[in-house]
Design a protein around this motif. Structure first.
Motif, PDB file in Angstrom:
ATOM      1  N   MET A  92      -4.152  -6.534  22.088  1.00  0.00           N
ATOM      2  CA  MET A  92      -4.610  -7.326  20.951  1.00  0.00           C
ATOM      3  C   MET A  92      -5.540  -6.500  20.059  1.00  0.00           C
ATOM      4  O   MET A  92      -5.396  -6.491  18.869  1.00  0.00           O
ATOM      5  CB  MET A  92      -5.301  -8.594  21.469  1.00  0.00           C
ATOM      6  N   LEU A  93      -6.500  -5.805  20.672  1.00  0.00           N
ATOM      7  CA  LEU A  93      -7.435  -4.981  19.917  1.00  0.00           C
ATOM      8  C   LEU A  93      -6.713  -3.847  19.196  1.00  0.00           C
ATOM      9  O   LEU A  93      -7.052  -3.489  18.070  1.00  0.00           O
ATOM     10  CB  LEU A  93      -8.519  -4.422  20.842  1.00  0.00           C
ATOM     11  N   VAL A  94      -5.672  -3.303  19.830  1.00  0.00           N
ATOM     12  CA  VAL A  94      -4.887  -2.232  19.210  1.00  0.00           C
ATOM     13  C   VAL A  94      -4.208  -2.740  17.945  1.00  0.00           C
ATOM     14  O   VAL A  94      -4.187  -2.060  16.918  1.00  0.00           O
ATOM     15  CB  VAL A  94      -3.844  -1.676  20.210  1.00  0.00           C
ATOM     16  N   ASN A  95      -3.657  -3.956  17.972  1.00  0.00           N
ATOM     17  CA  ASN A  95      -3.017  -4.534  16.784  1.00  0.00           C
ATOM     18  C   ASN A  95      -4.006  -4.707  15.644  1.00  0.00           C
ATOM     19  O   ASN A  95      -3.692  -4.433  14.493  1.00  0.00           O
ATOM     20  CB  ASN A  95      -2.358  -5.874  17.110  1.00  0.00           C
ATOM     21  N   VAL A  96      -5.205  -5.169  15.952  1.00  0.00           N
ATOM     22  CA  VAL A  96      -6.233  -5.338  14.923  1.00  0.00           C
ATOM     23  C   VAL A  96      -6.578  -3.981  14.316  1.00  0.00           C
ATOM     24  O   VAL A  96      -6.659  -3.824  13.101  1.00  0.00           O
ATOM     25  CB  VAL A  96      -7.498  -6.020  15.516  1.00  0.00           C
ATOM     26  N   TRP A  97      -6.778  -2.975  15.181  1.00  0.00           N
ATOM     27  CA  TRP A  97      -7.102  -1.636  14.709  1.00  0.00           C
ATOM     28  C   TRP A  97      -5.981  -1.075  13.833  1.00  0.00           C
ATOM     29  O   TRP A  97      -6.235  -0.496  12.775  1.00  0.00           O
ATOM     30  CB  TRP A  97      -7.373  -0.704  15.893  1.00  0.00           C
ATOM     31  N   ASN A  98      -4.725  -1.252  14.245  1.00  0.00           N
ATOM     32  CA  ASN A  98      -3.588  -0.778  13.454  1.00  0.00           C
ATOM     33  C   ASN A  98      -3.553  -1.453  12.085  1.00  0.00           C
ATOM     34  O   ASN A  98      -3.232  -0.821  11.079  1.00  0.00           O
ATOM     35  CB  ASN A  98      -2.271  -1.003  14.190  1.00  0.00           C
ATOM     36  N   ASN A  99      -3.857  -2.744  12.039  1.00  0.00           N
ATOM     37  CA  ASN A  99      -3.896  -3.461  10.762  1.00  0.00           C
ATOM     38  C   ASN A  99      -4.990  -2.913   9.857  1.00  0.00           C
ATOM     39  O   ASN A  99      -4.803  -2.790   8.644  1.00  0.00           O
ATOM     40  CB  ASN A  99      -4.109  -4.959  10.989  1.00  0.00           C
ATOM     41  N   ILE A 100      -6.143  -2.576  10.432  1.00  0.00           N
ATOM     42  CA  ILE A 100      -7.240  -2.016   9.640  1.00  0.00           C
ATOM     43  C   ILE A 100      -6.840  -0.656   9.078  1.00  0.00           C
ATOM     44  O   ILE A 100      -7.034  -0.378   7.894  1.00  0.00           O
ATOM     45  CB  ILE A 100      -8.523  -1.919  10.489  1.00  0.00           C
ATOM     46  N   ILE A 101      -6.271   0.192   9.923  1.00  0.00           N
ATOM     47  CA  ILE A 101      -5.833   1.518   9.473  1.00  0.00           C
ATOM     48  C   ILE A 101      -4.786   1.379   8.367  1.00  0.00           C
ATOM     49  O   ILE A 101      -4.838   2.080   7.353  1.00  0.00           O
ATOM     50  CB  ILE A 101      -5.271   2.340  10.660  1.00  0.00           C
ATOM     51  N   GLU A 102      -3.830   0.480   8.540  1.00  0.00           N
ATOM     52  CA  GLU A 102      -2.785   0.270   7.541  1.00  0.00           C
ATOM     53  C   GLU A 102      -3.382  -0.219   6.229  1.00  0.00           C
ATOM     54  O   GLU A 102      -2.983   0.218   5.151  1.00  0.00           O
ATOM     55  CB  GLU A 102      -1.756  -0.740   8.058  1.00  0.00           C
ATOM     56  N   TRP A 103      -4.378  -1.110   6.312  1.00  0.00           N
ATOM     57  CA  TRP A 103      -4.992  -1.645   5.102  1.00  0.00           C
ATOM     58  C   TRP A 103      -5.652  -0.514   4.313  1.00  0.00           C
ATOM     59  O   TRP A 103      -5.486  -0.418   3.103  1.00  0.00           O
ATOM     60  CB  TRP A 103      -6.014  -2.724   5.468  1.00  0.00           C
ATOM     61  N   PHE A 104      -6.383   0.364   4.983  1.00  0.00           N
ATOM     62  CA  PHE A 104      -7.026   1.478   4.290  1.00  0.00           C
ATOM     63  C   PHE A 104      -5.996   2.452   3.736  1.00  0.00           C
ATOM     64  O   PHE A 104      -6.186   3.006   2.650  1.00  0.00           O
ATOM     65  CB  PHE A 104      -8.025   2.195   5.202  1.00  0.00           C
ATOM     66  N   SER A 105      -4.916   2.672   4.436  1.00  0.00           N
ATOM     67  CA  SER A 105      -3.858   3.555   3.955  1.00  0.00           C
ATOM     68  C   SER A 105      -3.234   2.975   2.693  1.00  0.00           C
ATOM     69  O   SER A 105      -3.023   3.698   1.710  1.00  0.00           O
ATOM     70  CB  SER A 105      -2.805   3.735   5.041  1.00  0.00           C
ATOM     71  N   ASP A 106      -2.915   1.676   2.703  1.00  0.00           N
ATOM     72  CA  ASP A 106      -2.348   1.024   1.530  1.00  0.00           C
ATOM     73  C   ASP A 106      -3.329   1.050   0.366  1.00  0.00           C
ATOM     74  O   ASP A 106      -2.948   1.282  -0.776  1.00  0.00           O
ATOM     75  CB  ASP A 106      -1.955  -0.417   1.833  1.00  0.00           C
ATOM     76  N   ARG A 107      -4.596   0.836   0.659  1.00  0.00           N
ATOM     77  CA  ARG A 107      -5.614   0.843  -0.390  1.00  0.00           C
ATOM     78  C   ARG A 107      -5.703   2.225  -1.026  1.00  0.00           C
ATOM     79  O   ARG A 107      -5.810   2.355  -2.234  1.00  0.00           O
ATOM     80  CB  ARG A 107      -6.962   0.422   0.195  1.00  0.00           C
ATOM     81  N   SER A 108      -5.631   3.253  -0.222  1.00  0.00           N
ATOM     82  CA  SER A 108      -5.668   4.620  -0.731  1.00  0.00           C
ATOM     83  C   SER A 108      -4.452   4.900  -1.609  1.00  0.00           C
ATOM     84  O   SER A 108      -4.575   5.502  -2.684  1.00  0.00           O
ATOM     85  CB  SER A 108      -5.714   5.603   0.438  1.00  0.00           C
ATOM     86  N   ALA A 109      -3.276   4.469  -1.179  1.00  0.00           N
ATOM     87  CA  ALA A 109      -2.052   4.670  -1.960  1.00  0.00           C
ATOM     88  C   ALA A 109      -2.114   3.896  -3.274  1.00  0.00           C
ATOM     89  O   ALA A 109      -1.672   4.397  -4.318  1.00  0.00           O
ATOM     90  CB  ALA A 109      -0.828   4.255  -1.145  1.00  0.00           C
ATOM     91  N   ARG A 110      -2.671   2.698  -3.234  1.00  0.00           N
ATOM     92  CA  ARG A 110      -2.821   1.897  -4.454  1.00  0.00           C
ATOM     93  C   ARG A 110      -3.754   2.591  -5.439  1.00  0.00           C
ATOM     94  O   ARG A 110      -3.452   2.704  -6.630  1.00  0.00           O
ATOM     95  CB  ARG A 110      -3.336   0.494  -4.113  1.00  0.00           C
ATOM     96  N   ASN A 111      -4.891   3.081  -4.944  1.00  0.00           N
ATOM     97  CA  ASN A 111      -5.842   3.784  -5.806  1.00  0.00           C
ATOM     98  C   ASN A 111      -5.226   5.055  -6.379  1.00  0.00           C
ATOM     99  O   ASN A 111      -5.457   5.395  -7.541  1.00  0.00           O
ATOM    100  CB  ASN A 111      -7.127   4.108  -5.043  1.00  0.00           C
ATOM    101  N   SER A 112      -4.440   5.736  -5.579  1.00  0.00           N
ATOM    102  CA  SER A 112      -3.779   6.961  -6.033  1.00  0.00           C
ATOM    103  C   SER A 112      -2.797   6.657  -7.162  1.00  0.00           C
ATOM    104  O   SER A 112      -2.729   7.396  -8.152  1.00  0.00           O
ATOM    105  CB  SER A 112      -3.059   7.618  -4.858  1.00  0.00           C
ATOM    106  N   LEU A 113      -2.039   5.587  -7.047  1.00  0.00           N
ATOM    107  CA  LEU A 113      -1.088   5.216  -8.093  1.00  0.00           C
ATOM    108  C   LEU A 113      -1.830   4.879  -9.380  1.00  0.00           C
ATOM    109  O   LEU A 113      -1.417   5.302 -10.468  1.00  0.00           O
ATOM    110  CB  LEU A 113      -0.225   4.030  -7.655  1.00  0.00           C
ATOM    111  N   ILE A 114      -2.933   4.162  -9.291  1.00  0.00           N
ATOM    112  CA  ILE A 114      -3.707   3.811 -10.485  1.00  0.00           C
ATOM    113  C   ILE A 114      -4.266   5.065 -11.146  1.00  0.00           C
ATOM    114  O   ILE A 114      -4.187   5.229 -12.364  1.00  0.00           O
ATOM    115  CB  ILE A 114      -4.822   2.806 -10.138  1.00  0.00           C
ATOM    116  N   ARG A 115      -4.820   5.975 -10.342  1.00  0.00           N
ATOM    117  CA  ARG A 115      -5.348   7.231 -10.903  1.00  0.00           C
ATOM    118  C   ARG A 115      -4.233   8.033 -11.584  1.00  0.00           C
ATOM    119  O   ARG A 115      -4.416   8.570 -12.678  1.00  0.00           O
ATOM    120  CB  ARG A 115      -6.013   8.072  -9.815  1.00  0.00           C
TER     121      ARG A 115
END
Length: 134
Positions: free
Chosen positions: A1-24
């Protein structure tokens, strides 16, 4: 369960980084086009709340609007905003990239007016065709 939460957090930051990169990247290209005289107006992308009625299965949790502001120093006509929106929406690869990164709404605004236009991105992604085997 904790691994799934951690994976979701990592994915969220990865998506956020990709979104910011596209805007830049968008803003850099828009600035270069304006300086070179290829675009009559400087465009600037940012995120917005989006329209909750436009949510789809890929929508991000927050800030699902991709907003483009035309820095023209005047209120744009509806036709001018439609032209900018239609230009973006005609690029299926860009629309699909926006959707894959969690955006569901395209917004076009000017820098002086109050009103803008919105589109439901999923309707312009040309998705849902039949899968066939060759």
């Amino acid at each position: 369960m904790l691994v799934n939460v951690w994976n979701n957090i990592i994915e969220w930051f990865s998506d956020r980084s990709a979104r910011n990169s596209l805007i830049r990247s968008f803003n850099k290209s828009a600035k270069e086009s304006f300086i070179a005289g290829l675009s009559p107006t400087l465009l600037q992308a940012s995120v917005s709340r989006g329209n909750s009625a436009y949510r789809h299965q890929f929508s991000a949790w927050m800030y699902t609007g991709f907003r483009i502001k035309a820095l023209s120093g005047r209120a744009l006509s509806k036709d001018e905003m439609m032209f900018i929106g239609d230009t973006v929406l005609a690029n299926t690869n860009l629309v699909r990239r926006l959707i894959a990164l969690g955006w569901d709404t395209l917004e076009i605004h000017d820098d002086t007016g109050v009103y803008g236009l919105r589109w439901k991105l999923i309707e312009y992604a040309q998705m849902g065709g039949l899968l066939t085997q060759s």
